[in-house]
Structure formats: C-alpha cells, structure tokens
Write a protein that holds these residues in place. Structure first.
Motif, PDB file in Angstrom:
ATOM      1  N   LYS A   1      18.851  -8.996  -9.524  1.00  0.00           N
ATOM      2  CA  LYS A   1      17.843  -7.895  -9.728  1.00  0.00           C
ATOM      3  C   LYS A   1      16.801  -7.856  -8.612  1.00  0.00           C
ATOM      4  O   LYS A   1      16.394  -6.644  -8.038  1.00  0.00           O
ATOM      5  CB  LYS A   1      17.060  -7.950 -11.020  1.00  0.00           C
ATOM      6  CG  LYS A   1      16.037  -6.956 -11.286  1.00  0.00           C
ATOM      7  CD  LYS A   1      15.450  -6.989 -12.838  1.00  0.00           C
ATOM      8  CE  LYS A   1      14.596  -5.906 -12.905  1.00  0.00           C
ATOM      9  NZ  LYS A   1      13.828  -6.100 -14.241  1.00  0.00           N
ATOM     10  N   ALA A   2      16.250  -9.084  -8.374  1.00  0.00           N
ATOM     11  CA  ALA A   2      15.216  -9.178  -7.087  1.00  0.00           C
ATOM     12  C   ALA A   2      15.774  -8.921  -6.001  1.00  0.00           C
ATOM     13  O   ALA A   2      15.090  -8.167  -5.019  1.00  0.00           O
ATOM     14  CB  ALA A   2      14.666 -10.671  -7.081  1.00  0.00           C
ATOM     15  N   PHE A   3      17.096  -9.203  -5.538  1.00  0.00           N
ATOM     16  CA  PHE A   3      17.936  -8.747  -4.517  1.00  0.00           C
ATOM     17  C   PHE A   3      17.893  -7.129  -4.241  1.00  0.00           C
ATOM     18  O   PHE A   3      17.611  -6.975  -3.035  1.00  0.00           O
ATOM     19  CB  PHE A   3      19.359  -9.544  -4.692  1.00  0.00           C
ATOM     20  CG  PHE A   3      20.010  -9.036  -3.203  1.00  0.00           C
ATOM     21  CD1 PHE A   3      19.953  -9.805  -2.042  1.00  0.00           C
ATOM     22  CD2 PHE A   3      20.968  -8.247  -3.190  1.00  0.00           C
ATOM     23  CE1 PHE A   3      20.865  -9.690  -1.052  1.00  0.00           C
ATOM     24  CE2 PHE A   3      21.623  -8.023  -2.083  1.00  0.00           C
ATOM     25  CZ  PHE A   3      21.660  -8.537  -1.068  1.00  0.00           C
ATOM     26  N   ASN A   4      18.376  -6.526  -5.311  1.00  0.00           N
ATOM     27  CA  ASN A   4      18.491  -5.090  -5.307  1.00  0.00           C
ATOM     28  C   ASN A   4      17.346  -4.382  -5.061  1.00  0.00           C
ATOM     29  O   ASN A   4      16.995  -3.613  -4.480  1.00  0.00           O
ATOM     30  CB  ASN A   4      19.345  -4.742  -6.446  1.00  0.00           C
ATOM     31  CG  ASN A   4      20.868  -5.161  -6.477  1.00  0.00           C
ATOM     32  OD1 ASN A   4      21.245  -4.996  -5.314  1.00  0.00           O
ATOM     33  ND2 ASN A   4      21.339  -5.530  -7.555  1.00  0.00           N
TER      34      ASN A   4
ATOM     35  N   LEU B   1      14.844   7.322   1.344  1.00  0.00           N
ATOM     36  CA  LEU B   1      15.655   5.915   1.089  1.00  0.00           C
ATOM     37  C   LEU B   1      17.232   6.250   1.209  1.00  0.00           C
ATOM     38  O   LEU B   1      18.139   5.423   1.338  1.00  0.00           O
ATOM     39  CB  LEU B   1      15.424   5.383  -0.298  1.00  0.00           C
ATOM     40  CG  LEU B   1      14.028   4.803  -0.552  1.00  0.00           C
ATOM     41  CD1 LEU B   1      13.650   4.586  -2.096  1.00  0.00           C
ATOM     42  CD2 LEU B   1      13.842   3.400   0.173  1.00  0.00           C
ATOM     43  N   LYS B   2      17.758   7.529   0.883  1.00  0.00           N
ATOM     44  CA  LYS B   2      18.966   7.883   0.824  1.00  0.00           C
ATOM     45  C   LYS B   2      19.247   7.990   2.316  1.00  0.00           C
ATOM     46  O   LYS B   2      20.455   7.456   2.520  1.00  0.00           O
ATOM     47  CB  LYS B   2      19.075   9.316   0.090  1.00  0.00           C
ATOM     48  CG  LYS B   2      20.676   9.708   0.217  1.00  0.00           C
ATOM     49  CD  LYS B   2      20.669  11.181  -0.371  1.00  0.00           C
ATOM     50  CE  LYS B   2      22.296  11.700  -0.416  1.00  0.00           C
ATOM     51  NZ  LYS B   2      22.378  13.062  -0.930  1.00  0.00           N
ATOM     52  N   ALA B   3      18.454   8.485   3.174  1.00  0.00           N
ATOM     53  CA  ALA B   3      19.141   8.479   4.579  1.00  0.00           C
ATOM     54  C   ALA B   3      18.918   6.967   5.219  1.00  0.00           C
ATOM     55  O   ALA B   3      20.151   6.746   5.977  1.00  0.00           O
ATOM     56  CB  ALA B   3      17.928   9.257   5.373  1.00  0.00           C
ATOM     57  N   HIS B   4      18.236   6.180   4.555  1.00  0.00           N
ATOM     58  CA  HIS B   4      18.347   4.732   5.042  1.00  0.00           C
ATOM     59  C   HIS B   4      19.616   4.023   4.691  1.00  0.00           C
ATOM     60  O   HIS B   4      20.045   3.347   5.481  1.00  0.00           O
ATOM     61  CB  HIS B   4      17.065   4.164   4.611  1.00  0.00           C
ATOM     62  CG  HIS B   4      16.947   2.645   5.066  1.00  0.00           C
ATOM     63  ND1 HIS B   4      16.868   2.139   6.496  1.00  0.00           N
ATOM     64  CD2 HIS B   4      17.184   1.306   4.262  1.00  0.00           C
ATOM     65  CE1 HIS B   4      16.945   0.756   6.433  1.00  0.00           C
ATOM     66  NE2 HIS B   4      17.039   0.512   4.909  1.00  0.00           N
ATOM     67  N   ARG B   5      19.917   4.270   3.227  1.00  0.00           N
ATOM     68  CA  ARG B   5      20.898   3.672   2.909  1.00  0.00           C
ATOM     69  C   ARG B   5      22.447   4.094   3.516  1.00  0.00           C
ATOM     70  O   ARG B   5      23.169   3.275   3.684  1.00  0.00           O
ATOM     71  CB  ARG B   5      21.059   3.779   1.276  1.00  0.00           C
ATOM     72  CG  ARG B   5      20.231   3.160   0.614  1.00  0.00           C
ATOM     73  CD  ARG B   5      20.560   3.122  -0.856  1.00  0.00           C
ATOM     74  NE  ARG B   5      20.437   4.536  -1.518  1.00  0.00           N
ATOM     75  CZ  ARG B   5      19.145   4.970  -2.011  1.00  0.00           C
ATOM     76  NH1 ARG B   5      18.307   4.220  -2.226  1.00  0.00           N
ATOM     77  NH2 ARG B   5      19.043   6.223  -2.430  1.00  0.00           N
TER      78      ARG B   5
ATOM     79  N   ALA C   1      19.950  -5.291  -0.113  1.00  0.00           N
ATOM     80  CA  ALA C   1      21.330  -4.656  -0.019  1.00  0.00           C
ATOM     81  C   ALA C   1      21.254  -3.391   0.964  1.00  0.00           C
ATOM     82  O   ALA C   1      22.459  -3.048   1.519  1.00  0.00           O
ATOM     83  CB  ALA C   1      21.686  -3.958  -1.486  1.00  0.00           C
ATOM     84  N   ASP C   2      20.239  -2.890   1.145  1.00  0.00           N
ATOM     85  CA  ASP C   2      19.977  -1.880   2.252  1.00  0.00           C
ATOM     86  C   ASP C   2      19.452  -2.288   3.556  1.00  0.00           C
ATOM     87  O   ASP C   2      19.122  -1.593   4.589  1.00  0.00           O
ATOM     88  CB  ASP C   2      19.143  -0.665   1.782  1.00  0.00           C
ATOM     89  CG  ASP C   2      19.484  -0.272   0.458  1.00  0.00           C
ATOM     90  OD1 ASP C   2      20.959  -0.083   0.378  1.00  0.00           O
ATOM     91  OD2 ASP C   2      18.822   0.149  -0.348  1.00  0.00           O
ATOM     92  N   ASN C   3      19.767  -3.692   3.864  1.00  0.00           N
ATOM     93  CA  ASN C   3      19.111  -4.276   5.125  1.00  0.00           C
ATOM     94  C   ASN C   3      20.404  -4.752   5.679  1.00  0.00           C
ATOM     95  O   ASN C   3      20.861  -5.836   5.374  1.00  0.00           O
ATOM     96  CB  ASN C   3      18.136  -5.316   4.716  1.00  0.00           C
ATOM     97  CG  ASN C   3      17.428  -5.946   5.951  1.00  0.00           C
ATOM     98  OD1 ASN C   3      18.046  -5.875   7.069  1.00  0.00           O
ATOM     99  ND2 ASN C   3      16.184  -6.060   5.923  1.00  0.00           N
ATOM    100  N   ALA C   4      20.693  -3.965   6.477  1.00  0.00           N
ATOM    101  CA  ALA C   4      21.832  -4.493   7.425  1.00  0.00           C
ATOM    102  C   ALA C   4      22.118  -5.862   8.102  1.00  0.00           C
ATOM    103  O   ALA C   4      22.945  -6.720   7.873  1.00  0.00           O
ATOM    104  CB  ALA C   4      22.334  -3.416   8.851  1.00  0.00           C
ATOM    105  N   ALA C   5      20.817  -6.547   8.581  1.00  0.00           N
ATOM    106  CA  ALA C   5      20.456  -7.834   9.140  1.00  0.00           C
ATOM    107  C   ALA C   5      21.100  -8.824   7.997  1.00  0.00           C
ATOM    108  O   ALA C   5      21.670  -9.760   8.105  1.00  0.00           O
ATOM    109  CB  ALA C   5      19.497  -8.009   9.852  1.00  0.00           C
TER     110      ALA C   5
END
Length: 293
Positions: A203-206, A157-161, A211-215
């Motif tokens: 909360k649902a968004f995070n 997850l860290k690498a993806h963020r 927030a980690d989805n570039a699109a």
C-alpha cells in the motif's frame, strides 16, 4: 352729506378691509412660515418651499420615492461601531446566529481536507457577517474549483503513468508483463525481511507513486532477475532463498518462453545455434513447475 359723498366715503373706507381679507387668505412666502413652530421657520429644508401646499407636495413625493416600512430601514453602523452594534447589524442582514448554523451547500465534505477547511472557515465567516446566501456562493465556487483541480491532477498523473509505461516497455521489451507481476513479489519479500506487513508495504509502495517511477521500477526489475536466476537478493544468503524460481515465477516465465518466437524457433530447429540453450531453459522451467505442482 349727500348720498354720492357717502357712497364715495364708503368706497374709500371699505378698500383696506378688502385688502386685509386678501392677505389673510393668500399668505406670501414669508408670512406662511409665521404659522409654523419657531424651530422650523428658518430650516432650509422648509424655507425652500413657497407655501404650505408646495411643502405638502414635496413631502408626499419624498414618501412615494423613498418611503419604506420602518422594519425595513437599516442604519449603517459608524466606523467605530462596537462589536455588539456590528453583530446586530449583521443579524439584520441575515447572518445566522452562530457559526455552527451555517450549512455547507455545494461542496463534498467527504474529503477530510475540504471538510477541515470548511469547518475552519465557519468562525471567520460569522465574524465577517456572511449570510447563508453568501456562504452558499462561496462553497459552490470552492466545490467547482476543487473538482477542476482534482481533474487536472488526475490528468497529469495519467499522462505521467503513460509516459512511465512507454519508457519501461522500451527498456524491458517482452519482459514488461513479467516484471509487472514479479516486482510486487520482490517488494513483498523485501518488506518481509524488513519485518513489515506485506499488505501495508505494498500500500505504501503504490500510494507513494513508486510504481510510476521508472528508475525505482528498473532497480526492482534487476532484483527480480537476480531472484529468477538463482542469485541471492542483497542482504540475503542463499540459505534464505532457495536460489531457484518459485512455482509462480516459473509459470510466468514458461508463458513468456512459449510466446517468444525466436526461442520457439530455436527449440524446434536442431540446427539453430541456440537450440541447446532453448531446450535447457524449457526443461528447467518444466522441472520447477512439476516440483511446485
């Protein structure tokens, strides 16, 4: 009869007696068995010994090598043993009396998923005859495995963020920090229009990883620009949105304007082609800030 004859006769008559005495005190392999109960005389485990002394030595050696206290002797149940017999056998091995008696050592049961697994495993462990020591070993292994998997997931997850941040910084440039503040505000307004609680929506968004989805972030950035530039959000009329930046938006934009070297150069250089545009942007931001102060 002469003395010699008598002596010779006595010697002849006493010899069988001596032989009889010898046979009585030193029995052979066959006749020592005659003194045993009939049921044991033909037993191969006994007839292989050549005398009572040999038998006793064998028994003594067996006891020293294999002898254990009676309460430590455990007979393996047959393949067709009854559930009751198996339960008694497992109990002798050290299985707790009930599934609820197991202690879950070596695992963090604060995680609801892990707790559900452990609780569900109780009945099977008890049915299979697990001792507490065996349960400790399994829980220790499970606990370390869960920790390892959690660490691997967190690293991924860290690498993806980090990769998402690099992509967005490349796409947004100097507006990256602005969008990081503006996008949550846009999402809150969308949630309000949908009749949702803004905190629950964020909360649902995070938690959903948006927030980690570039699109998704690029789409929301466009919405943030539409709001900042006075255009209505999709589905909203101009009456629902003032059409101008909010006070908070203006403060952020003013900070970015002040830190933009090109705009500052244009602002302070009357010969710069973008001088008038820079002055207009500064004045517009100052007016919004003054209005909201």
């Amino acid at each position: 009869m002469t003395d010699e004859t008598q002596a010779g006769a006595q010697g002849v008559t006493t010899e069988p007696a001596a032989q009889e005495a010898t046979s009585t005190t030193q029995p052979t392999n066959s006749n020592w068995l005659d003194g045993l109960p009939e049921a044991y005389r033909a037993n191969p485990s006994i007839t292989r010994y050549d005398g009572l002394e040999s038998l006793l030595k064998g028994v003594d050696g067996y006891a020293k090598h294999f002898g254990v206290p009676a309460d430590q002797i455990l007979r393996l149940p047959p393949k067709d043993a009854t559930p009751e017999a198996m339960s008694e056998f497992y109990g002798r091995l050290g299985r707790p009396e009930t599934p609820e008696a197991y202690a879950f050592n070596g695992i963090d049961l604060k995680n609801e998923g892990d707790k559900a697994f452990a609780e569900g495993f109780r009945a099977d462990a008890h049915r299979l005859g697990f001792t507490q020591t065996q349960m400790d070993g399994i829980m220790s292994y499970l606990g370390s495995s869960i920790t390892t998997v959690d660490q691997q997931i967190e690293a991924q997850l860290k690498a993806h963020r980090e990769a998402t941040a690099v992509e967005l910084k490349t796409a947004w440039g100097e507006k990256y920090d602005i969008y990081q503040n503006e996008i949550p505000a846009v999402f809150e307004r969308l949630a309000a229009k949908a009749g949702m609680d803004k905190d629950a929506a964020l909360k649902a968004f995070n938690e959903g990883g948006f927030a980690d989805n570039a699109a998704v972030m690029k789409v929301l950035a466009v919405m943030a620009d539409m709001t900042a530039e006075g255009g209505p959000l999709p589905g909203q009329g101009r009456a629902e949105i003032a059409g101008e930046m909010s006070y908070e938006q203006a403060l952020i934009a003013k900070k970015a304007f002040s830190e933009d070297a090109a705009k500052q150069a244009a602002l302070h250089n009357a010969a710069d082609p973008k001088h008038v545009e820079a002055i207009a942007e500064r004045n517009r931001l100052n007016a919004i800030i003054a209005k909201g102060a």
